[in-house]
Design an enzyme around this catalytic site. Structure first.
Site, PDB file in Angstrom:
ATOM      1  N   CYS A  71      44.999 -18.747   2.887  1.00  0.00           N
ATOM      2  CA  CYS A  71      45.857 -17.997   3.586  1.00  0.00           C
ATOM      3  C   CYS A  71      46.096 -18.857   4.924  1.00  0.00           C
ATOM      4  CB  CYS A  71      45.273 -16.804   3.934  1.00  0.00           C
ATOM      5  SG  CYS A  71      46.046 -15.504   4.972  1.00  0.00           S
ATOM      6  N   HIS A 127      46.725 -13.981  10.940  1.00  0.00           N
ATOM      7  CA  HIS A 127      45.777 -14.745  10.354  1.00  0.00           C
ATOM      8  C   HIS A 127      45.712 -16.272  10.902  1.00  0.00           C
ATOM      9  CE1 HIS A 127      42.670 -14.690   6.787  1.00  0.00           C
ATOM     10  NE2 HIS A 127      42.127 -14.979   7.820  1.00  0.00           N
TER      11      HIS A 127
END
Ligand SMILES: *[C@@H]1O[C@H](CO)[C@@H](O)[C@H](O)[C@H]1NC(C)=O
Ligand SMILES: *[C@@H]1O[C@H](CO)[C@@H](O)[C@H](O)[C@H]1NC(C)=O
Ligand SMILES: *[C@@H]1O[C@H](CO)[C@@H](O)[C@H](O)[C@H]1NC(C)=O
Ligand SMILES: *[C@@H]1O[C@H](CO)[C@@H](O)[C@H](O)[C@H]1NC(C)=O
Ligand SMILES: *[C@@H]1O[C@H](CO)[C@@H](O)[C@H](O)[C@H]1NC(C)=O
Length: 496
Positions: A71, A127
């Site tokens: 990610c 993130h």
């Protein structure tokens, strides 16, 4: 008379400039999370994705398209155009309690588009670090932000936990601009994010072009979806897969609603939609990458060969498949150039790929450094003391060749439920640490050619040595207990 022509000429020039200025395209950048290569209709999936299939079918399907295996690394390259070896993010994701982030010296796509006159908005999963205020999306080029700062939230409660040695730190992870927002608990994130994005589209003032960054939570674990989305999938026995299929269907509906909103707002004809996954699907959480080898978090094709497509009226070629090598780091220069922006204070590792995407010209990328992670578990023994250390986890693409060293992760081939009998386990001995594949000829990595082509292996090891010399040290700091949401009213947010 001459003067009149001169004046008219200048006038026309001004008008042309004005038109080209006002025609900077809107950019809708949609990211799906942990979305597996097999899990889109046009890759032969049993999961129904009518919207995505239609958009991709009318646009350009990118069928030699790469992302990073997890990610934060993919998002860092998407928003900065920089390889992980150049941002210090070579290793793993950014964990919620780590004082770590995409460095401030790397301007983001949003910074550059804002400089170029865009309204810039982000809705969804960030993130990329948030331990200090200056790393919040609102301080990284976005006019507005609503979403998750970290990962793995509950889809309805929007909370997430992190384990620090013995203790478990939990909190709500939902941020609006600079502040936590705990008012939306209970709404499924695909609905919530889509609604917020639609509000932005409806309220957008067309005097500026729009950049909407839309990194959905779907279809990452936990496996949760309102029951009705699972109705078409009663035939799928495996419960994880059935739930995941429902999550994909809901995502597909979200994209439909969002693109409808662009149409209703009169923005669509001048919009470029880019759709990308962040990494391969996770087989333990419903995802599937068949027929590719490996999955999320591995450097096998199942981890990095991603789903991607572009839809736009502005494409010169529509309804085509593009087979040029394109990487997630390429969006940064591609989009900034499309926007008429400047790359002057940036050092992208990506290439402007618009000519290949839109016109079918030969792509600009001949080489792709998937990653060099010097601190990952070292596998096997070093092949030669004078060459790049093959115990280190790397993958590099040079033309048709892909070299992997170290531990690339589990390289099994896992088939979807209806043909599960076709699955095969990774046959690699446990100290093997060099593989070479010809990817166009062998896209599923069945035939390791490292022993047949030692010269190519050597040449690629030299390239890895070269890249290593340009790398910055890995930043993977210890978790900081001050991250504890209990210290800030039960919400995740900056603590540094
Ligand atoms: C849109 O922005 C322009 C330029 O800032 C402004 O003049 C105009 O009033 C705005 N329109 C609306 C509807 O807010
Ligand atoms: C899409 O819009 C329909 C109609 O408003 C709504 O019922 C549905 O929940 C929306 N889906 C998503 C994923 O936002
Ligand atoms: C880079 O481009 C931006 C936007 O065009 C401009 O404001 C800035 O002065 C330029 N910087 C340099 C170093 O040329
Ligand atoms: C790889 O993953 C498969 C599927 O989960 C598993 O059965 C196998 O044991 C794993 N192999 C290794 C070496 O971990
Ligand atoms: C797996 O099952 C399918 C359908 O039953 C069959 O056609 C196929 O030959 C099988 N494959 C293997 C490798 O046994």
């Amino acid at each position: 008379m001459q003067n009149l022509f001169l004046i008219l000429g200048v006038f026309c020039l001004l008008i042309i400039q004005d038109i080209s200025g006002s025609q900077q395209p809107n950019i809708l950048l949609v990211v799906a999370d942990d979305y597996g290569f097999h899990d889109i209709g046009y890759h032969g999936s049993e999961i129904l994705t009518p919207t995505l299939d239609k958009l991709a079918g009318e646009g350009v399907k990118l069928e030699n398209y790469y992302v990073q295996p997890i990610c934060s690394p993919t998002r860092s390259q998407l928003l900065s155009g920089r390889y992980q070896i150049h941002t210090g993010l070579q290793h793993a994701i950014i964990w919620p309690c780590q004082p770590n982030a995409l460095p401030l010296e790397d301007p983001t796509l949003a910074d550059k588009l804002r400089q170029t006159g865009y309204a810039t908005h982000a809705v969804g999963k960030w993130h990329l670090g948030f331990y200090k205020e200056e790393y919040l999306p609102i301080n990284r080029g976005f006019d507005s932000y609503f979403g998750y700062l970290t990962g793995s939230e509950d889809y309805f409660k929007h909370d997430t936990c992190n384990f620090l040695t013995k203790e478990k730190y939990c909190g709500i992870d939902m941020t609006q601009g600079r502040s936590p927002d705990i008012t939306e608990t209970g709404k499924y994130s695909t609905h919530l994010f889509t609604e917020r994005a639609i509000d932005i589209v409806k309220n957008h003032n067309k005097s500026k072009p729009l950049f909407l960054y839309m990194p959905y939570q779907a279809v990452h674990e936990p496996l949760e979806v309102p029951a009705k989305y699972m109705n078409p999938y009663e035939f799928i026995q495996d419960e994880n897969r059935r739930t995941y299929a429902g999550m994909v269907s809901c995502l597909d509906e979200g994209v439909k609603n969002l693109t409808n909103a662009f149409q209703e707002a009169g923005l669509w004809d001048n919009t470029i939609l880019i759709f990308t996954t962040d990494n391969g699907g996770l087989i333990y959480s419903g995802g599937n990458n068949w027929p590719l080898r490996g999955w999320k978090a591995t450097l096998w094709e199942g981890g990095v060969h991603g789903i991607g497509f572009v839809h736009s009226q502005l494409l010169k070629q529509k309804g085509v498949v593009n087979k040029d090598l394109i990487h997630v780091s390429d969006w940064f220069p591609t989009i900034i150039n499309l926007a008429g922006g400047s790359l002057n204070d940036t050092k992208p590792d990506g290439f402007d790929q618009w000519k290949t995407i839109s016109e079918g010209e030969v792509g600009k990328r001949t080489e792709l450094l998937h990653n060099i992670d010097p601190i990952y578990y070292h596998r096997g023994s070093r092949v030669s003391p004078n060459k790049f250390d093959t115990r280190i986890r790397t993958a590099l693409r040079l033309g048709d060749w892909k070299l992997m060293t170290g531990d690339p992760g589990n390289g099994s081939w896992i088939a979807p439920p209806e043909i599960h009998n076709e699955s095969r386990l990774d046959p690699s001995p446990k100290d093997k640490n060099v593989w070479l594949f010809n990817i166009p000829k062998d896209p599923n990595e069945n035939h390791d050619l490292s022993e047949e082509y030692p010269d190519i292996v050597d040449k690629m090891l030299d390239r890895l040595s070269y890249y290593s010399q340009t790398a910055v040290p890995v930043r993977f700091p210890e978790a900081d207990p001050n991250c504890n949401p209990a210290l800030r009213g039960g919400v995740w947010g900056p603590w540094g």
